[in-house]
Design a protein around this motif. Structure first.
Motif, PDB file in Angstrom:
ATOM      1  N   VAL A  34       0.845  -1.196   0.000  1.00  0.00           N
ATOM      2  CA  VAL A  34       0.000   0.000   0.000  1.00  0.00           C
ATOM      3  C   VAL A  34       0.882   1.248   0.000  1.00  0.00           C
ATOM      4  CG1 VAL A  34      -1.719   1.306   1.315  1.00  0.00           C
ATOM      5  CG2 VAL A  34      -1.870  -1.190   1.177  1.00  0.00           C
ATOM      6  N   GLY A  35       0.560   2.183  -0.884  1.00  0.00           N
ATOM      7  CA  GLY A  35       1.306   3.425  -0.990  1.00  0.00           C
ATOM      8  C   GLY A  35       2.421   3.392  -2.017  1.00  0.00           C
ATOM      9  N   ALA A  36       2.771   2.214  -2.507  1.00  0.00           N
ATOM     10  CA  ALA A  36       3.817   2.097  -3.525  1.00  0.00           C
ATOM     11  C   ALA A  36       3.276   2.600  -4.871  1.00  0.00           C
ATOM     12  CB  ALA A  36       4.273   0.647  -3.654  1.00  0.00           C
ATOM     13  N   SER A  37       4.138   2.722  -5.834  1.00  0.00           N
ATOM     14  CA  SER A  37       3.744   3.145  -7.178  1.00  0.00           C
ATOM     15  C   SER A  37       3.864   1.977  -8.138  1.00  0.00           C
ATOM     16  CB  SER A  37       4.645   4.283  -7.655  1.00  0.00           C
ATOM     17  OG  SER A  37       4.479   5.409  -6.833  1.00  0.00           O
ATOM     18  N   TYR A  38       2.845   1.801  -8.960  1.00  0.00           N
ATOM     19  CA  TYR A  38       2.825   0.739  -9.966  1.00  0.00           C
ATOM     20  C   TYR A  38       2.945   1.391 -11.342  1.00  0.00           C
ATOM     21  CZ  TYR A  38       1.321  -3.348 -12.606  1.00  0.00           C
ATOM     22  OH  TYR A  38       1.264  -4.403 -13.485  1.00  0.00           O
ATOM     23  N   PRO A  39       3.912   0.963 -12.165  1.00  0.00           N
ATOM     24  CA  PRO A  39       4.089   1.572 -13.484  1.00  0.00           C
ATOM     25  C   PRO A  39       2.991   1.153 -14.459  1.00  0.00           C
ATOM     26  CG  PRO A  39       5.621  -0.242 -13.189  1.00  0.00           C
ATOM     27  CD  PRO A  39       4.894  -0.071 -11.885  1.00  0.00           C
ATOM     28  N   GLY A  40       2.366   2.128 -15.073  1.00  0.00           N
ATOM     29  CA  GLY A  40       1.258   1.864 -15.994  1.00  0.00           C
ATOM     30  C   GLY A  40       1.733   1.652 -17.413  1.00  0.00           C
ATOM     31  N   LYS A  41       2.311   0.494 -17.689  1.00  0.00           N
ATOM     32  CA  LYS A  41       2.820   0.204 -19.030  1.00  0.00           C
ATOM     33  C   LYS A  41       1.747  -0.392 -19.930  1.00  0.00           C
ATOM     34  CE  LYS A  41       7.444  -0.620 -17.248  1.00  0.00           C
ATOM     35  NZ  LYS A  41       8.470  -1.620 -16.970  1.00  0.00           N
ATOM     36  N   ASP A  42       0.867  -1.223 -19.373  1.00  0.00           N
ATOM     37  CA  ASP A  42      -0.155  -1.927 -20.149  1.00  0.00           C
ATOM     38  C   ASP A  42      -1.551  -1.458 -19.710  1.00  0.00           C
ATOM     39  OD1 ASP A  42      -1.774  -3.705 -21.513  1.00  0.00           O
ATOM     40  OD2 ASP A  42      -1.070  -5.487 -20.436  1.00  0.00           O
ATOM     41  N   PRO A  43      -2.246  -0.709 -20.560  1.00  0.00           N
ATOM     42  CA  PRO A  43      -3.562  -0.167 -20.184  1.00  0.00           C
ATOM     43  C   PRO A  43      -4.569  -1.247 -19.772  1.00  0.00           C
ATOM     44  CG  PRO A  43      -2.810   0.804 -22.246  1.00  0.00           C
ATOM     45  CD  PRO A  43      -1.840  -0.275 -21.893  1.00  0.00           C
ATOM     46  N   GLU A  44      -4.538  -2.412 -20.420  1.00  0.00           N
ATOM     47  CA  GLU A  44      -5.464  -3.489 -20.064  1.00  0.00           C
ATOM     48  C   GLU A  44      -5.172  -4.014 -18.660  1.00  0.00           C
ATOM     49  OE1 GLU A  44      -5.567  -6.518 -23.068  1.00  0.00           O
ATOM     50  OE2 GLU A  44      -6.005  -5.073 -24.652  1.00  0.00           O
ATOM     51  N   ARG A  45      -3.890  -4.146 -18.329  1.00  0.00           N
ATOM     52  CA  ARG A  45      -3.499  -4.626 -17.005  1.00  0.00           C
ATOM     53  C   ARG A  45      -3.867  -3.596 -15.931  1.00  0.00           C
ATOM     54  NH1 ARG A  45      -3.217  -8.353 -13.404  1.00  0.00           N
ATOM     55  NH2 ARG A  45      -1.366  -8.342 -12.113  1.00  0.00           N
ATOM     56  N   ILE A  46      -3.686  -2.326 -16.220  1.00  0.00           N
ATOM     57  CA  ILE A  46      -4.052  -1.260 -15.281  1.00  0.00           C
ATOM     58  C   ILE A  46      -5.545  -1.321 -14.993  1.00  0.00           C
ATOM     59  CG2 ILE A  46      -4.214   1.250 -14.959  1.00  0.00           C
ATOM     60  CD1 ILE A  46      -1.369   0.103 -14.696  1.00  0.00           C
ATOM     61  N   THR A  47      -6.349  -1.440 -16.039  1.00  0.00           N
ATOM     62  CA  THR A  47      -7.804  -1.521 -15.871  1.00  0.00           C
ATOM     63  C   THR A  47      -8.184  -2.734 -15.021  1.00  0.00           C
ATOM     64  OG1 THR A  47      -8.134  -0.424 -17.996  1.00  0.00           O
ATOM     65  CG2 THR A  47     -10.005  -1.657 -17.099  1.00  0.00           C
ATOM     66  N   GLU A  48      -7.567  -3.867 -15.278  1.00  0.00           N
ATOM     67  CA  GLU A  48      -7.833  -5.093 -14.519  1.00  0.00           C
ATOM     68  C   GLU A  48      -7.536  -4.878 -13.027  1.00  0.00           C
ATOM     69  OE1 GLU A  48      -6.024  -9.649 -14.277  1.00  0.00           O
ATOM     70  OE2 GLU A  48      -5.523  -8.385 -15.998  1.00  0.00           O
ATOM     71  N   LEU A  49      -6.401  -4.264 -12.718  1.00  0.00           N
ATOM     72  CA  LEU A  49      -6.016  -4.030 -11.333  1.00  0.00           C
ATOM     73  C   LEU A  49      -6.894  -2.971 -10.657  1.00  0.00           C
ATOM     74  CD1 LEU A  49      -2.138  -4.168 -11.769  1.00  0.00           C
ATOM     75  CD2 LEU A  49      -3.564  -5.826 -10.541  1.00  0.00           C
ATOM     76  N   GLN A  50      -7.319  -1.965 -11.417  1.00  0.00           N
ATOM     77  CA  GLN A  50      -8.211  -0.945 -10.875  1.00  0.00           C
ATOM     78  C   GLN A  50      -9.579  -1.535 -10.544  1.00  0.00           C
ATOM     79  OE1 GLN A  50      -7.822   1.846 -14.111  1.00  0.00           O
ATOM     80  NE2 GLN A  50      -6.499   3.197 -12.903  1.00  0.00           N
ATOM     81  N   GLU A  51     -10.118  -2.358 -11.437  1.00  0.00           N
ATOM     82  CA  GLU A  51     -11.424  -2.976 -11.205  1.00  0.00           C
ATOM     83  C   GLU A  51     -11.403  -3.917  -9.997  1.00  0.00           C
ATOM     84  OE1 GLU A  51     -12.453  -4.727 -14.970  1.00  0.00           O
ATOM     85  OE2 GLU A  51     -13.081  -2.785 -15.805  1.00  0.00           O
ATOM     86  N   ALA A  52     -10.234  -4.512  -9.719  1.00  0.00           N
ATOM     87  CA  ALA A  52     -10.096  -5.403  -8.569  1.00  0.00           C
ATOM     88  C   ALA A  52      -9.806  -4.618  -7.282  1.00  0.00           C
ATOM     89  CB  ALA A  52      -8.983  -6.409  -8.828  1.00  0.00           C
ATOM     90  N   GLY A  53      -9.620  -3.293  -7.401  1.00  0.00           N
ATOM     91  CA  GLY A  53      -9.400  -2.449  -6.234  1.00  0.00           C
ATOM     92  C   GLY A  53      -7.965  -2.346  -5.778  1.00  0.00           C
ATOM     93  N   TYR A  54      -7.018  -2.767  -6.609  1.00  0.00           N
ATOM     94  CA  TYR A  54      -5.608  -2.726  -6.225  1.00  0.00           C
ATOM     95  C   TYR A  54      -4.930  -1.390  -6.538  1.00  0.00           C
ATOM     96  CZ  TYR A  54      -5.934  -7.733  -5.495  1.00  0.00           C
ATOM     97  OH  TYR A  54      -6.294  -8.980  -5.028  1.00  0.00           O
ATOM     98  N   LEU A  55      -5.403  -0.700  -7.563  1.00  0.00           N
ATOM     99  CA  LEU A  55      -4.775   0.555  -7.972  1.00  0.00           C
ATOM    100  C   LEU A  55      -5.763   1.713  -7.954  1.00  0.00           C
ATOM    101  CD1 LEU A  55      -2.687  -0.528 -11.100  1.00  0.00           C
ATOM    102  CD2 LEU A  55      -1.938  -0.397  -8.722  1.00  0.00           C
ATOM    103  N   ALA A  56      -5.234   2.914  -7.740  1.00  0.00           N
ATOM    104  CA  ALA A  56      -6.039   4.133  -7.781  1.00  0.00           C
ATOM    105  C   ALA A  56      -6.551   4.351  -9.205  1.00  0.00           C
ATOM    106  CB  ALA A  56      -5.199   5.324  -7.337  1.00  0.00           C
ATOM    107  N   ALA A  57      -7.672   5.040  -9.316  1.00  0.00           N
ATOM    108  CA  ALA A  57      -8.295   5.279 -10.623  1.00  0.00           C
ATOM    109  C   ALA A  57      -7.476   6.230 -11.496  1.00  0.00           C
ATOM    110  CB  ALA A  57      -9.702   5.828 -10.436  1.00  0.00           C
TER     111      ALA A  57
END
Length: 89
Positions: A25-48
């Protein structure tokens, strides 16, 4: 010019199934793959929204952080006896 990678704040601890890297929690995740970012956001792991980038623009200098003062634990020229020297005279 280098491509800018957006960084997303981690909201829940997870291990990336693609890289096996663990994010806390609080770390930064690099947004290289838009599909992967969306998947993680929908699961509640990443900020919108991606985090604001504080990188200096070309030609700009980054502000120098102030020096942190720490209390002296002893002066450099101060001599203290060693434990081995305690009984010697």
């Amino acid at each position: 010019m280098a491509k800018t990678v957006e960084m997303y704040e981690v909201l829940k601890v997870f291990r990336d199934k693609e890289t096996q890297k663990r994010y806390i929690v609080g770390a930064s995740y690099p947004g290289k793959d838009p599909e992967r970012i969306t998947e993680l956001q929908e699961a509640g792991y990443l900020a919108a929204e991606p985090q604001a980038q504080d990188a200096p623009k070309s030609g700009e200098k980054k502000e120098k952080e102030p020096d942190v003062q720490t209390p002296d634990k002893g002066k450099a020229d101060e001599v203290t006896p060693d434990a081995d020297d305690a009984g010697k005279s």
